[in-house]
Design an enzyme around this catalytic site. Structure first.
Site, mmCIF file in Angstrom:
data_model
loop_
_atom_site.group_PDB
_atom_site.id
_atom_site.type_symbol
_atom_site.label_atom_id
_atom_site.label_comp_id
_atom_site.label_asym_id
_atom_site.label_seq_id
_atom_site.Cartn_x
_atom_site.Cartn_y
_atom_site.Cartn_z
ATOM 1 C CD GLU A 460 -3.152 -1.125 2.029
ATOM 2 O OE1 GLU A 460 -2.979 -0.407 3.414
ATOM 3 O OE2 GLU A 460 -4.178 -1.734 2.144
ATOM 4 C CD GLU A 557 -4.657 -5.699 2.099
ATOM 5 O OE1 GLU A 557 -5.211 -4.817 2.575
ATOM 6 O OE2 GLU A 557 -3.289 -5.939 2.173
HETATM 7 C C1 BMA Z 1 -5.023 -3.520 4.805
HETATM 8 C C2 BMA Z 1 -3.798 -4.217 5.049
HETATM 9 C C3 BMA Z 1 -3.254 -4.024 6.552
HETATM 10 C C4 BMA Z 1 -4.561 -3.736 7.384
HETATM 11 C C5 BMA Z 1 -5.694 -4.005 6.797
HETATM 12 C C6 BMA Z 1 -6.864 -3.727 7.562
HETATM 13 O O1 BMA Z 1 -4.540 -2.305 4.256
HETATM 14 O O2 BMA Z 1 -2.751 -4.027 4.322
HETATM 15 O O3 BMA Z 1 -2.554 -2.903 6.723
HETATM 16 O O4 BMA Z 1 -4.341 -4.568 8.536
HETATM 17 O O5 BMA Z 1 -5.822 -3.141 5.618
HETATM 18 O O6 BMA Z 1 -7.176 -2.205 7.872
#
Ligand code: BMA
Length: 882
Positions: A460, A557
């Protein structure tokens, strides 16, 4: 074909001192050391490998650091400096060797090292192996080795102060994380200073092995092998790299061989003095049939034994044996018909593969507690939930060798981040230097694993710059962009690609891939669904509405929080903690407003618990957060899987769904599907279904019900959808419907059922959206294919006719193990079986019960009994909460 027997294929390395005829000596210095703090007010024995916190706990100086608020109470530990000391005997044999190295496989983190009172070196990076030449410093008799560790918190803060020219944000984590500042200034696990799912335990210690290595001719430091496929010649070759430390120029020959493939190569070689990397190629006999390594669900994971022997003047000077697996990987980024942008998918052995899985975080704050059993259990759970991929996230650690070996064996593809996350980083010479060495070593260590299918520079950080997380003034932006490119492109990527050209290298996640590169490595919108991968979180929008999700090429994610179960919290809490509003419950929540957001999301569709008994209300609340999370992630994952073949409004062809996050670092609310300790949350049980190879997905678009058939199989199928409509008040279906048979190609998602909901209900007794719900499955002439799925026509909180199911349960034992037979008086949603602290897992859980009886198997991980299980078992369903 003979493969590496039973998965045991030990790497043997031994080296003969040719001139003297002596074997080199390796003396392990692992075991009991002594440990003291800076003013010697605390001194104690300490295990190596290990860390200060573990030693303090083992010796009774502190309680379990995870208990209640101990993370804060034990903050002092990481503000002190600590010294590890050991004494060892220096044999004549050691001292007579031409070269003696003191090797540290991992030092956490900033240390100076002293042997017999003389400084031998310094360390500043927990991700590096260090060796120091100590020939001449060893004594006969007792030798004293000291490792003095600086407080990582104070070191990071010093480095920050010294960096006065400009800020390198973020300075500190948000208050809610109760963490330490400036972790980006120290090359150490970034989440060890706290994260939004984890505590602050800035560890210190010798977290990997320590030993002396003495030799007269040469020492093999690392052997790695990478199979490369020449498509036009349809020939495999294996590139073998030997990282060697030679005392002097050594001429000789190397014999590489894979006996099972009838392939051998004899090569003349010269090892130059000092540390050198020497590359050799073994061409695989074209008449041998190479069996390929496949991801879980797509085939087997056969491996071959590679032997490397080195001779000098007829003497064997090196001999190693390792595993080789053959597979190719490509990341395909090419124009997509009907869609602006580029595709983003992985092709393994020429076959496009949809990545199904999750994100991996460190399995414990103290790495010395991550045992082989812990790793195996978590990775087996991933496979049992039909995952084929995990992303090793960039805020943790490069995992231990065993992690990747298990992934190789289980067919889990690994997207491997480099350890940089959610921050800007300094780019001073010494920082870059240590990072370069880190990358070289990690790539050399890991590149032989077929499971790793991609390297990725950071988590990120492109997005952080592009969308200005840290309020960088416009005038300073170019300087930060320059630093970004310097670190990730000119150094990490350059060094990584020099070491390994066999896999794709991404600079960040999320990124727009090739498009980010076009835009100077920081795209204007790295979340653009037309390119690369995306991360997507929304806690306020209704997660049951698929329209809120980005129709991305690859979802690396996405997720929702939930609480772990009561039995997981019990060992770290006391009675006064057992309420959702307790200090404990807020303390363990590291995400701003996290506890509230979970309830608000849950309240969109469910009645919240209202029991008067406080503990029941607490456990019901834990349950409803898991229901919410499971249903949200299910909806989102099914959306991604059904989007794999389509382009809608210029977007689609999604080829990956890795939800955030697989595992937990401690007992606290988080996005994980597996609790600390290994217990499956409801989400993990749901993943077993939503990641099934053949899956029916139901959803509504403009009041029309669609059912898609998703197939990850290699062959084509002919399937129909079978829909049953149930009334909430009755266990017998009101009506059933079937679609025509449709051809379903392997690796596709196809719509096979379409009907306006109103028409469907009109033809089905007196059903309305409020009184009825749907279940559906796919079938062909041989019966049901894939799991049964369901679709709610309204929020369960608005449903009419819902009865109390009064579920009763009976535990039984047979030759195969344990089972629980449930009896329900009515339709019951999210039926959840929990056996407290009896470890193991159910065959399925969290299900919709539309039959009077259902038997569920329980696979116990430890010895248990019918009595213990019956005593521990609780059954909860949605209607039991209010
Ligand atoms: C994403 C991940 C982590 C974090 C998660 C939840 O951005 O890369 O940095 O724990 O979200 O917020």
């Amino acid at each position: 074909m003979t493969l590496c027997g039973n998965g045991i294929c030990v790497v043997l390395c031994w080296f003969l001192g040719v001139s003297s005829g002596l074997r080199p000596v390796a003396l392990s210095l692992d075991g009991k050391w002594s440990l003291s703090n800076s003013d010697c007010s605390v001194s104690l024995p300490a295990e190596v490998p290990g860390c200060v916190h573990s030693a303090l706990q083992q010796q009774g100086f502190i309680q379990d650091p995870y208990f209640r608020f101990n993370d804060v109470s034990y903050r002092w530990i990481a503000y002190d400096n600590w010294t590890y000391t050991t004494t060892f005997a220096g044999s004549t044999q050691l001292r007579a060797s031409q070269k003696v190295l003191l090797v540290f496989d991992g030092v956490d983190t900033v240390a100076s090292i002293w042997l017999n009172g003389l400084a031998v070196g310094k360390t500043d990076n927990m991700f590096r192996r260090y060796d120091f030449t100590v020939s001449g410093l060893l004594k006969d008799g007792d030798n004293v080795l000291k490792v003095s560790l600086l407080s990582p918190v104070l070191y990071a803060s010093e480095r920050r102060k010294a960096h006065s020219a400009y800020r390198v944000p973020p300075e500190c984590p948000p208050d809610v994380q109760k963490g330490e500042c400036h972790v980006n200034f120290i090359r150490k696990e970034q989440s060890s200073f706290s994260w939004d799912w984890g505590p602050s335990f800035p560890t210190m210690g010798l977290w990997k092995g320590v030993r002396l290595e003495a030799f007269d001719v040469l020492q093999l430091i690392q052997v790695s092998s990478v199979p490369l496929h020449n498509i036009s010649l349809s020939q495999w070759r294996v590139q073998v790299d030997l990282l060697v430390d030679a005392v002097q120029t050594t001429n000789g020959k190397i014999i590489l061989s894979i006996p099972e493939l009838d392939s051998e190569q004899i090569l003349q070689t010269q090892f130059l003095p000092g540390k050198t990397k020497n590359s050799f190629t073994l061409n695989i006999n074209t008449s041998s049939q190479v069996k390929l390594w496949w991801p879980n669900g797509h085939g087997d994971q056969p491996c071959y034994r590679l032997t490397v022997r080195g001779f000098q003047g007829g003497f064997l000077v090196l001999n190693t044996e390792s595993k080789v697996y053959f597979r190719s990987v490509e990341l395909v980024q090419e124009p997509v018909v009907g869609s602006p942008g580029l595709s983003f998918y992985f092709r393994i052995n020429g076959k496009p593969i949809f990545l199904k899985g999750s994100n991996w975080i460190p399995a414990h704050s103290f790495q010395d507690r991550v045992t082989p059993a812990v790793l195996r259990n978590l990775l087996q759970s991933a496979v049992d939930a039909r995952m084929n991929a995990l992303r090793v996230w960039g805020g943790g650690v490069y995992e231990q060798d065993l992690f990747y070996s298990i992934c190789d064996e289980m067919g889990i593809m690994v997207w491997q981040d480099f350890m940089f996350a959610c921050a800007m980083y300094p780019t001073e010479g010494d920082f870059i230097q240590t990072v370069r060495e880190e990358v070289i070593q990690q790539v050399q260590r890991l590149k032989s694993h077929p499971s790793i299918i991609a390297w990725s520079g950071n988590n990120e950080n492109e997005a952080a710059l592009a969308t200005d997380w840290f309020n960088i003034p416009v005038s300073q932006r170019p300087a930060y962009l320059k630093d970004y490119v310097t670190l990730y492109v000119d150094n990490i990527r350059a060094v990584g690609q020099e070491e390994d050209q066999s896999r794709p290298f991404l600079v960040s996640s999320p990124s727009n891939g090739a498009e980010s590169e076009q835009e100077g490595w920081v795209a204007s919108n790295p979340y653009d669904p037309h390119y690369g991968d995306t991360h997507f979180y929304s806690y306020t929008l209704d997660c049951w509405d698929w329209r809120t999700f980005p129709r991305t090429r690859f979802a690396s994610e996405y997720g929702f929080q939930s609480w772990p179960s009561f039995s997981t919290l019990l060992p770290v809490s006391i009675k006064e903690d057992w309420s959702y509003n307790s200090n404990f419950s807020s303390h363990r929540q590291h995400h701003e407003d996290g506890n509230l957001r979970m309830l608000l999301q849950a309240a969109l569709h469910f009645n919240l618990p209202n029991a008067t008994d406080p503990v029941k209300r607490f456990t019901d609340t834990l349950y409803i957060t898991q229901v919410m999370q499971a249903q949200c992630v299910k909806t989102q994952t099914e959306f991604y899987r059904r989007s794999q073949s389509e382009i809608i409004e210029g977007k689609g062809r999604t080829m990956g769904a890795l939800y955030w996050q697989l595992n937990d670092v401690w007992q606290a609310p988080s996005w994980s599907s597996i609790e600390f300790g290994g217990k499956w949350k409801m989400l993990h049980y749901f993943a077993q279904n939503f990641f099934a190879a053949v899956l029916p997905v139901g959803f509504e678009d403009g009041d029309t019900l669609f059912i898609y058939a998703v197939s990850d199989l290699s062959h084509d199928l002919k399937l129909r959808a079978a829909v049953s409509v149930y009334s909430w008040s009755d266990l017998d279906p009101v009506c059933t419907l079937k679609s025509d048979l449709h051809p379903i190609s392997g690796g596709s998602a196809t719509a096979i059922f379409k009907q306006p909901v109103a028409a469907l209900l009109a033809g089905c007794g007196s059903c309305t959206r409020l009184t009825c719900l749907l279940t559906f499955h796919l079938e062909d002439s041989s019966g049901q294919q894939g799991p049964r799925n369901h679709h709610f026509l309204c929020s369960p909180k608005d449903a009419q006719g819902v009865q109390r199911p009064n579920i009763t349960a009976r535990v039984q034992q047979d030759e195969a193990g344990y089972s629980v037979t449930l009896h329900s008086a009515s339709v019951a949603a999210f039926v959840w079986l929990d056996v407290g602290n009896v470890t193991g897992r159910f065959g399925s859980n969290g299900f919709l019960m539309t039959s009077r009886n259902r038997t569920v198997r329980f696979n116990a991980w430890c010895n248990t009994s019918v009595e213990e299980l019956s005593r521990s078992l609780t059954v909860t369903s949605l209607r039991d909460l209010y």
